[in-house]
Design a protein around this motif. Structure first.
Motif, PDB file in Angstrom:
ATOM      1  N   ASP A   1      -6.845  -5.624  -5.953  1.00 36.20           N
ATOM      2  CA  ASP A   1      -5.980  -4.909  -5.020  1.00 36.20           C
ATOM      3  C   ASP A   1      -6.647  -3.577  -4.650  1.00 36.20           C
ATOM      4  O   ASP A   1      -7.181  -2.888  -5.526  1.00 36.20           O
TER       5      ASP A   1
ATOM      6  N   ASP B   1      -5.429  -0.819  -4.153  1.00 33.16           N
ATOM      7  CA  ASP B   1      -4.834   0.271  -4.917  1.00 33.16           C
ATOM      8  C   ASP B   1      -5.612   0.546  -6.208  1.00 33.16           C
ATOM      9  O   ASP B   1      -5.724   1.691  -6.652  1.00 33.16           O
TER      10      ASP B   1
ATOM     11  N   ASP C   1       0.136   6.168 -13.009  1.00 28.55           N
ATOM     12  CA  ASP C   1      -0.188   5.544 -11.733  1.00 28.55           C
ATOM     13  C   ASP C   1      -0.402   4.038 -11.917  1.00 28.55           C
ATOM     14  O   ASP C   1       0.021   3.236 -11.077  1.00 28.55           O
TER      15      ASP C   1
ATOM     16  N   TRP D   1       1.624   0.903 -10.309  1.00 33.04           N
ATOM     17  CA  TRP D   1       1.016  -0.276  -9.686  1.00 33.04           C
ATOM     18  C   TRP D   1       1.574  -1.554 -10.304  1.00 33.04           C
ATOM     19  O   TRP D   1       1.965  -2.486  -9.592  1.00 33.04           O
TER      20      TRP D   1
ATOM     21  N   PRO E   1       4.493   2.466  -5.008  1.00 34.33           N
ATOM     22  CA  PRO E   1       3.323   3.091  -4.377  1.00 34.33           C
ATOM     23  C   PRO E   1       2.543   3.884  -5.423  1.00 34.33           C
ATOM     24  O   PRO E   1       3.148   4.561  -6.260  1.00 34.33           O
ATOM     25  N   VAL E   2       1.229   3.791  -5.378  1.00 33.85           N
ATOM     26  CA  VAL E   2       0.457   4.528  -6.376  1.00 33.85           C
ATOM     27  C   VAL E   2       0.078   5.889  -5.823  1.00 33.85           C
ATOM     28  O   VAL E   2      -0.113   6.064  -4.624  1.00 33.85           O
TER      29      VAL E   2
ATOM     30  N   SER F   1      -3.176   6.486  -3.720  1.00 33.38           N
ATOM     31  CA  SER F   1      -3.241   6.130  -2.312  1.00 33.38           C
ATOM     32  C   SER F   1      -2.279   6.970  -1.467  1.00 33.38           C
ATOM     33  O   SER F   1      -2.031   6.671  -0.321  1.00 33.38           O
TER      34      SER F   1
ATOM     35  N   TYR G   1       1.292   3.380   4.648  1.00 33.99           N
ATOM     36  CA  TYR G   1       1.043   2.596   3.454  1.00 33.99           C
ATOM     37  C   TYR G   1       2.231   2.656   2.517  1.00 33.99           C
ATOM     38  O   TYR G   1       2.709   1.670   1.993  1.00 33.99           O
TER      39      TYR G   1
ATOM     40  N   LYS H   1       4.644  -0.395   1.284  1.00 36.05           N
ATOM     41  CA  LYS H   1       4.786  -0.677  -0.141  1.00 36.05           C
ATOM     42  C   LYS H   1       6.261  -0.651  -0.538  1.00 36.05           C
ATOM     43  O   LYS H   1       6.748  -1.480  -1.286  1.00 36.05           O
TER      44      LYS H   1
END
Lengths: 857, 188
Positions: free
Chosen positions: A312, A314, A340, A344, A349-350, A353, A359, A363
């Motif tokens: 991924d 991410d 983080d 994931w 959302p991380v 990113s 994005y 997500k």
């Protein structure tokens, strides 16, 4: 085969003849001799080219011989351990399985013989400096360091034996999925994060340093061992640091010889995650050195892991964020990196990113897909409600993230300020001030989110302990601590209102109240308020015990309440009540320890014993009774859990024994304790030279030793120590940024130095010192009129000044000073803030004034 | 090299006649030379290496003594055997290390950083090359062993092998060039 032998001789002859002639003639010669035999020609050419002085064989022998002779044989004894078998060998040394031979049970350990540029004695000295800290690391995923030193010039250390395979091998052998690899990696993060909390940086994290046991749990090896190998006493990197231990996993700052921080481990963890996911180290550094290596690590980005295996994007972002070249650009802490990854794994959302809102929105939709579908089915009427719920949820999420981020950053900065920045105490004050701002802002709008409130309460409690707690690094800011503690109480109260029957919530609220009570007792102010908090704590503990009875917890809680009660009574000047409460506290805690035999009960027991001693000494003025309690404390000390440093506690008890003897007038007996206390204080202060509190402890030890030397007749030594004391108190005052306490201390130091000089030297210097001290004290009392202790100090200073004037033959000035002191003592009594020592000082002042009158007549 | 005198020869004779203690004395006499050899090989890379070098010599001695089939004719013979023993010991170690690396094992950590230009050829590869050379020209291998593994001087090697010193020079020059060219072909 004669042909072969013949050809061989021919080759040899040509080689020698060609070698013997000038270089220009060789080609023609060989062309002539070899003719059409191109193979012969090529062979001789090869040999000519290979003819040099380079001793290929000797070098290979040297390398192998070094390995061979560095080896030790099974059966050899290292300290208390006997080597059993070789487990493995690396460039930096060999590792053996060994057993302990000085104990009945068979403890298996791993012994690593370190090969290093360091001389054995340098290694040993550096290692011993680190050992105490490293031995304290107690975490299920960290292999414990047990011992170390050097034997026959061979540096070694002993650690817990781990039966497992290295992390890279493990993930491959078990063909772990990406999620499982990340799960394993998160455990490693937890271990590193824990160590960072203990202010230890690993410095050499890599797959080979992580063994995974059969159950799938990792163990980190060699924690902190790289430090004594790389850095000298002053923390400066040694020459050999140019030889980075493991360049594939080394951060740019390591290659460049710049300071190592927790961020260095964040980088290495990023590289580790890279390796676990792709089975490749991020950089291929084989054959690189010096500038080329530096350039690769400092300038080039490794290919994203996603280009090597299917991943991924991410995850690429997370690895890249951890491995940023600039330490400040990486995750602020290991916990942030782990969080983080947790985001994931949970489909959130991380952080890595973040910045790309599209994005983020995508997500978010992805994760909520189920909920959105369900909501559209109900449609219409509920839609509005749904929207607002979602907004609230988002708000809460943002807050929680903010708090978590704060906690992470806090740990990072806090560690940094202790480890690297000049003026550690002041840096910590700055960090604390900033943390309080954050917490206050968040507390203003929790929107009733209980999780957030609980996080905030824990945050305030943590700040409280840093401002004034039992840890070595506290800021000695008792007023600030009271404010933080009260905020924690308010939040705990809210949480309790929401779940009044939850035992954990009850216990947390009780402890928060107890915290305020203890701190108020320390300040000596608002003692009625302290009693109110204490009563509330008691009530909440009792409520908890009714819901979930637990004899051991009750004993501990009751003892803690009694200790706080003793502190309050002692501060209020009720010596007898203080002693009574403290005796009860000791008895209860002793019973708790006898029941549990848990080493964790020992610090509590020590605390109550010390309280009892203090109540006897300061409240009841019974120094010899106090002394017996302090001696008892010293006897309890060895029961502390293994790995807990005892110097700090020992110095407290040793110093108090000295004081007790001195108050009892037995100065000769006090002297050895005074000197021992001074030695301990020197050791503790040297370990952390920028810490205001340890500087203060050292100053106090100087003060006590000076007093004692003076009493036994060593006047010059007393003056020397007193001057040192003034310097140390001044250092402490500067390091703490001039807090009320530190200024009081400094004033007292000036008075004490004046006291010695008055008896040995002339009049000018002591008079100046006393004027300076009294001016400082008057200012402190003006700024904080509520604190009786400041007034009693001022009264004491006036009496002292009076004594000086009496000595110098100026009864008029002396009387004026005594009268000021008497007025202050009377006020203290009126305000019910007088304690046993004050009373005896008061009495002495009266007597001295009377003597003055007798003389006048 | 200093003359060891007839004592060594006599002792070796006694040892061959069944006096095991005689060997101890022989080795003791050769000891300082052997230690110097080991010391040279290890280089002055690190202080406090003397002890370690001694350990290496001890190891060589134990191996020699343990091998009952070895018969020493004289000191020459002993040096030759010592050189061979050293080679065996070191090659054994190299094999052992390689095996451990393959096994993974526990805690093979804190790997050295090897700078380029310092890269050394694997002793195992060298050993293979030496075996190949022995098939064509055993005397040159003997010479390399004496000089490189036992640290014999040119003069001594010449005496031991019954050749002139000039031949020692020439043979060594050729043998080293051959070894290097051979390794270049092998290692790539």
């Amino acid at each position: 085969m004669p042909d072969t032998a013949q050809r061989w001789r021919r080759i040899e002859t040509l080689f020698h003849r060609a070698s013997a002639m000038p270089a220009g003639e060789r080609t023609a010669f060989l062309e002539r001799e070899c003719g059409e035999d191109t193979e012969l020609r090529r062979t001789v050419d090869d040999l000519m080219q290979s003819d040099s002085d380079s001793a290929v064989l000797e070098k290979a022998i040297a390398v192998e011989a070094r390995h061979a002779v560095d080896d030790v044989q099974p059966g050899e004894i290292f300290g208390a351990f006997r080597l059993e078998e070789l487990l493995g060998r690396g460039g930096m040394g060999a590792v053996y399985r060994a057993v302990r031979i000085d104990q009945e049970f068979r403890q298996q350990v791993a012994i690593k013989l370190v090969r290093s540029h360091l001389r054995a004695e340098d290694w040993t000295r550096r290692f011993l400096r680190e050992r105490q800290i490293l031995a304290r690391l107690n975490h299920p995923y960290i292999a414990r360091l047990l011992d170390g030193g050097s034997l026959n010039g061979r540096p070694y250390f002993v650690m817990e034996y781990v039966d497992g395979v290295t992390a890279d091998t493990y993930v491959q052998q078990h063909s772990l999925s990406v999620r499982d690899r990340i799960g394993l990696f998160q455990k490693v993060c937890q271990a590193v994060s824990y160590a960072h909390g203990q202010l230890v940086v690993h410095r050499d994290i890599k797959p080979q340093n992580i063994l995974v046991q059969a159950g799938g749990n990792p163990k980190l090896l060699d924690f902190g061992i790289a430090k004594p190998l790389e850095e000298d006493e002053d923390g400066a990197l040694t020459n050999a640091s140019q030889r980075v231990l493991t360049p594939q996993y080394a951060a740019p700052e390591q290659v460049l010889g710049q300071p190592i921080t927790t961020a260095t481990d964040v980088y290495a963890l990023g590289a580790l995650l890279y390796a676990l996911l792709t089975s490749h180290a991020p950089f291929d550094t084989s054959g690189l050195s010096g500038f080329a290596l530096e350039k690769a690590i400092c300038d080039q980005d490794p290919p994203p892991p996603g280009t090597l295996v299917k991943l991924d994007p991410d995850i690429d972002a997370i690895v890249a964020r951890a491995m940023r070249k600039e330490p400040a650009q990486r995750y602020s802490s290991v916990a942030a990196l782990e969080a983080d990854l947790a985001r994931w794994l949970g489909g959130y959302p991380v952080e890595a990113s973040r910045g790309n809102w599209q994005y983020r929105a995508r997500k978010f939709l992805l994760r909520r897909a189920g909920a959105v579908v369900a909501a559209t089915l109900v449609a219409g009427s509920v839609a509005a409600g749904f929207a607002s719920t979602r907004i609230q949820q988002q708000k809460a999420e943002r807050r929680l993230e903010e708090v978590r981020e704060l906690a992470n950053r806090f740990l990072f900065e806090f560690h940094d300020s202790i480890a690297a920045l000049p003026g550690a105490t002041q840096s910590r004050q700055m960090v604390v001030a900033r943390a309080i701002q954050y917490l206050d802002r968040l507390a203003a709008e929790t929107g009733g989110d209980r999780r957030l409130e609980a996080d905030l309460a824990a945050g305030y409690e943590r700040i409280r302990d840093i401002q004034y707690g039992y840890d070595f690094g506290h800021l000695n800011d008792v007023e600030g601590a009271v404010a933080s503690a009260q905020r924690a109480v308010n939040l705990r109260g809210k949480l309790l209102a929401a779940s009044p029957k939850d035992p954990a919530t009850l216990a947390a609220a009780a402890k928060a109240n107890l915290g305020v009570a203890n701190l108020l007792a320390e300040t000596g102010a608002s003692l009625d308020q302290a009693k109110t908090y204490l009563a509330e704590a008691q009530r909440l503990f009792a409520a908890g015990a009714r819901i979930q009875p637990d004899t051991l917890a009750q004993l501990r809680n009751d003892s803690a309440v009694a200790t706080a009660a003793a502190a309050i009574e002692n501060a209020a000047g009720n010596g007898d009540a203080a002693v009574k409460a403290a005796r009860r506290a000791v008895a209860l805690q002793q019973k708790a320890y006898d029941t549990s035999r848990d080493a964790a009960d020992v610090p509590r027991l020590l605390n109550s014993v010390q309280m009892l001693g203090d109540a006897l000494l300061l409240g009841a003025n019974l120094p010899m009774d106090a002394l017996a309690e302090y001696q008892r404390g010293l006897q309890i000390l060895p029961l502390l859990p293994a790995g807990v440093p005892q110097e700090m506690q020992r110095s407290q008890f040793v110093a108090r024994i000295g004081i007790s003897y001195a108050i009892a007038g037995r100065h000769k007996e006090a002297l050895p304790y005074r000197r021992q206390a001074l030695e301990l204080a020197e050791v503790i202060a040297a370990r952390d030279p920028k810490n205001a509190l340890t500087a203060r402890d050292l100053a106090i030890a100087c003060l006590n030793a000076a007093q004692n030397e003076f009493k036994v007749g060593s006047k010059a030594e007393a003056v020397r120590l007193a001057r040192r004391m003034v310097v140390m108190f001044e250092v402490a005052m500067q390091q703490s940024g001039g807090s009320g306490q530190s200024r009081t201390d400094y004033a007292a130091a000036l008075e004490d130095l004046a006291d010695y000089l008055v008896r040995t030297e002339g009049r000018a210097e002591p008079e100046t010192l006393l004027q300076k001290a009294i001016a400082l004290r008057e200012e402190i009392v003006r700024q904080d009129p509520q604190r009786g202790v400041y007034q009693s100090h001022l009264a004491h200073a006036w009496t002292q000044f009076g004594d000086c004037y009496a000595r110098w033959g100026e009864p008029g000035k002396a009387e004026a000073m005594y009268r000021k002191a008497l007025a202050a003592y009377e006020k203290l009594e009126r305000d019910k803030r007088i304690n046993g020592l004050d009373r005896s000082d008061w009495q002495r002042t009266k007597e001295n004034l009377a003597k003055l009158d007798t003389k006048k007549k | 090299m200093k003359d060891m005198g007839p004592a060594v020869t006599e002792l070796l004779r006694s040892w061959q006649d069944g006096d095991r203690a005689a060997l101890d004395q022989v080795v003791e006499q050769l000891y300082s030379q052997l230690r110097a050899v080991a010391g040279q090989q290890l280089g002055a890379e690190r202080e406090g290496h003397t002890l370690a070098a001694t350990a290496l010599v001890h190891e060589a001695y134990f191996r020699l003594q343990g091998n009952a089939k070895v018969q020493f004719n004289d000191r020459k013979h002993f040096l030759g055997v010592a050189a061979r023993a050293m080679r065996c010991i070191l090659v054994d170690y190299a094999r052992g290390r390689k095996r451990q690396k393959r096994d993974g094992g526990q805690q093979v950590t804190l790997e050295d950083f090897v700078a380029p230009g310092n890269s050394t050829h694997d002793l195992l590869a060298i050993n293979t090359a030496l075996e190949k050379l022995a098939a064509i020209d055993p005397r040159k291998v003997q010479l390399l062993e004496l000089i490189s593994f036992a640290g014999a001087t040119y003069e001594e090697a010449a005496a031991l092998l019954g050749i002139s010193e000039a031949t020692v020079h020439r043979d060594l020059k050729f043998a080293r060039a051959w070894l290097k060219s051979e390794l270049k072909g092998e290692g790539g």
